[in-house]
Design an enzyme around this catalytic site. Structure first.
Site, PDB file in Angstrom:
ATOM      1  N   CYS A 211       0.873  -1.192   0.000  1.00 23.94           N
ATOM      2  CA  CYS A 211       0.000   0.000   0.000  1.00 23.94           C
ATOM      3  C   CYS A 211       0.897   1.225   0.000  1.00 23.94           C
ATOM      4  O   CYS A 211       0.949   1.985   0.978  1.00 23.94           O
ATOM      5  CB  CYS A 211      -0.929  -0.009   1.200  1.00 23.94           C
ATOM      6  SG  CYS A 211      -1.906  -1.512   1.396  1.00 23.94           S
ATOM      7  N   GLY A 216       6.362   7.312   0.564  1.00 23.89           N
ATOM      8  CA  GLY A 216       7.231   7.706   1.670  1.00 23.89           C
ATOM      9  C   GLY A 216       7.947   6.531   2.297  1.00 23.89           C
ATOM     10  O   GLY A 216       9.169   6.571   2.521  1.00 23.89           O
ATOM     11  N   LYS A 217       7.215   5.465   2.590  1.00 22.13           N
ATOM     12  CA  LYS A 217       7.840   4.284   3.181  1.00 22.13           C
ATOM     13  C   LYS A 217       8.623   3.499   2.127  1.00 22.13           C
ATOM     14  O   LYS A 217       9.623   2.850   2.453  1.00 22.13           O
ATOM     15  CB  LYS A 217       6.785   3.415   3.861  1.00 22.13           C
ATOM     16  CG  LYS A 217       6.173   4.076   5.099  1.00 22.13           C
ATOM     17  CD  LYS A 217       5.150   3.187   5.774  1.00 22.13           C
ATOM     18  CE  LYS A 217       4.635   3.816   7.067  1.00 22.13           C
ATOM     19  NZ  LYS A 217       3.878   5.056   6.835  1.00 22.13           N
ATOM     20  N   ASP A 235      -0.126   0.164  -5.352  1.00 14.97           N
ATOM     21  CA  ASP A 235      -1.256   0.861  -4.749  1.00 14.97           C
ATOM     22  C   ASP A 235      -2.427   0.828  -5.736  1.00 14.97           C
ATOM     23  O   ASP A 235      -2.234   0.568  -6.925  1.00 14.97           O
ATOM     24  CB  ASP A 235      -0.905   2.314  -4.396  1.00 14.97           C
ATOM     25  CG  ASP A 235      -1.755   2.852  -3.252  1.00 14.97           C
ATOM     26  OD1 ASP A 235      -1.354   2.691  -2.092  1.00 14.97           O
ATOM     27  OD2 ASP A 235      -2.842   3.397  -3.512  1.00 14.97           O
ATOM     28  N   ASP A 263      -9.610  -5.033  -4.821  1.00 14.43           N
ATOM     29  CA  ASP A 263     -10.133  -6.396  -4.652  1.00 14.43           C
ATOM     30  C   ASP A 263      -9.534  -7.395  -5.643  1.00 14.43           C
ATOM     31  O   ASP A 263      -9.949  -8.561  -5.662  1.00 14.43           O
ATOM     32  CB  ASP A 263     -11.662  -6.422  -4.761  1.00 14.43           C
ATOM     33  CG  ASP A 263     -12.325  -5.572  -3.695  1.00 14.43           C
ATOM     34  OD1 ASP A 263     -11.845  -5.609  -2.540  1.00 14.43           O
ATOM     35  OD2 ASP A 263     -13.296  -4.873  -4.018  1.00 14.43           O
ATOM     36  N   ASP A 282       1.191  -0.918   4.782  1.00 14.42           N
ATOM     37  CA  ASP A 282       0.795   0.334   5.441  1.00 14.42           C
ATOM     38  C   ASP A 282      -0.688   0.507   5.151  1.00 14.42           C
ATOM     39  O   ASP A 282      -1.087   1.226   4.246  1.00 14.42           O
ATOM     40  CB  ASP A 282       1.626   1.493   4.888  1.00 14.42           C
ATOM     41  CG  ASP A 282       1.374   2.795   5.620  1.00 14.42           C
ATOM     42  OD1 ASP A 282       0.788   2.766   6.720  1.00 14.42           O
ATOM     43  OD2 ASP A 282       1.763   3.857   5.080  1.00 14.42           O
ATOM     44  N   CYS A 335      -1.681   3.731  11.214  1.00 15.96           N
ATOM     45  CA  CYS A 335      -1.506   4.945  12.020  1.00 15.96           C
ATOM     46  C   CYS A 335      -2.792   5.179  12.820  1.00 15.96           C
ATOM     47  O   CYS A 335      -3.352   6.264  12.823  1.00 15.96           O
ATOM     48  CB  CYS A 335      -1.131   6.142  11.165  1.00 15.96           C
ATOM     49  SG  CYS A 335      -2.204   6.447   9.746  1.00 15.96           S
TER      50      CYS A 335
END
Length: 393
Positions: A211, A216-217, A235, A263, A282, A335
């Protein structure tokens, strides 16, 4: 602008924020930016003052207020100087009438406060969710070290517990610095950096960021891999994922991107089934750990929304698990500080999949929560995170 005009401007922005929250529209940041863009005559000092008034009012109201004026009256009830600015002057707010209702205070809507309490966050922990967040940087190991970066920055920076992290005061315009344009750092909260580090990727591994969003990650994983191995960033959001190649080029990071259909993630990643050394999830979540940055987000949530997030998270855990080779691992991150999205979901996964076990090392900040780890603003000075590293047997 006069002080009274600033108050009215903040009320106007608040009205737009409240309306957007009710219909799941634009964020408060975007609304404020568009409001100021349409009024270029408003100077930088006025913009800062208006934004501070509006955000203080958002933080002060637990439930979504009836109006921007009601939200501002909540602040005025405890600030006589602010109350005096409701004077009916040109461009200012009308005078406060006797008995005029102000918005209710609190941390969040009552049901959400109770859910946080049931998830182990007392009143002090909840209150810290609405504080002011600092600005953390991640030194890009592909181009520099934390020490070299700190020596180059135009302001003094504090080291945090993440090995590549530097902390600056809130509001620092770090992305305007030449060091950012040169790819020497990314803006990334210390908690987010620790969550990425929990996957413990090694150079040469095959890694999937399931994801990835805008990446950023992904960029943190690329630095840990030293650009040796294979990094796939996925994504379902085309506009967000399309930002990654430019960011990767600036950082000198190598990552393949793959747009997925909702999905249909498993089918579109069939070539990776049972092959990945490590997968990062994430997962989409309620964002209860990020209220310091997005305080109006708590007005957008409902019990049904939390249930939908939990269902999506469970599905993504199953998708990720089938991508990992025997002996490989995944790190699940949200988060959010709600157990329904964190510890409970991981416990359900482990009960369902006997071929997996928890394998999370002790981190330099945070506390254990179920089969995972929790970071909170009050305890750790980071955004709120839950993450869990699991290993396939």
């Amino acid at each position: 602008m006069t002080p009274a005009a600033r108050v009215q401007a903040a009320i106007d922005i608040l009205d737009a924020v409240i309306a957007a929250a009710a219909r799941q529209g634009a964020s408060a940041d975007r609304i404020a930016a568009e409001w100021f863009r349409a009024r270029r005559f408003v100077g930088s000092k006025d913009r800062r003052a208006i934004r501070e008034l509006a955000w203080n009012a958002i933080r002060a109201c637990g439930e979504a207020p009836a109006s921007g004026r009601a939200a501002m009256l909540r602040l005025a009830a405890e600030d006589s100087v602010l109350a005096a600015l409701f004077d009916g002057s040109t461009y200012g707010p009308a005078p406060i009438t006797p008995g005029e209702p102000a918005a209710a205070g609190g941390i969040a809507p009552r049901w959400l406060e109770e859910a946080l309490l049931a998830s182990g966050l007392d009143a002090g922990e909840q209150g810290a969710l609405l504080g002011r967040a600092p600005l953390d940087l991640r030194a890009n190991r592909l181009k520099t070290t934390r020490e070299e970066l700190a020596a180059r920055l135009p302001v003094a920076a504090e080291r945090t517990v993440a090995p590549d992290a530097l902390r600056l005061p809130a509001g620092t315009a770090a992305e305007s610095w030449p060091e950012f344009a040169q790819g020497l750092f990314e803006v990334q909260d210390t908690g987010s950096q620790l969550a990425c580090a929990a996957l413990a990727v090694q150079p040469g591994e095959g890694v999937i960021d399931l994801c990835a969003g805008a990446g950023g990650k992904t960029l943190a994983l690329a630095a840990a891999l030293e650009n040796r191995g294979h990094l796939l960033a996925c994504d379902i959001d085309r506009p967000r994922l399309s930002r990654l190649p430019e960011r990767a080029a600036r950082a000198g990071a190598i990552a393949e991107t793959r747009l997925l259909d909702p999905d249909r993630e498993a089918a579109m990643l069939a070539d990776w089934a049972g092959r990945a050394d490590a997968v990062l999830i994430d997962a989409p979540c309620s964002g209860t750990g990020t209220w310091r940055r997005n305080p109006e987000a708590r007005w957008r949530l409902s019990p049904n929304a939390i249930a939908r997030y939990a269902a999506t998270q469970a599905r993504l855990l199953r998708v990720a698990a089938d991508l990992v080779r025997p002996g490989g691992r995944l790190t699940y991150i949200v988060c959010s500080l709600l157990d329904a999205e964190g510890a409970d979901g991981v416990a359900a996964f482990l009960a369902e999949r006997q071929d997996w076990r928890s394998d999370l090392p002790t981190m330099p900040a945070g506390r254990a929560r179920g089969a995972g780890w929790r970071l909170t603003p009050a305890h750790d000075g980071t955004d709120g995170f839950f993450f869990s590293t699991l290993r396939r047997l």
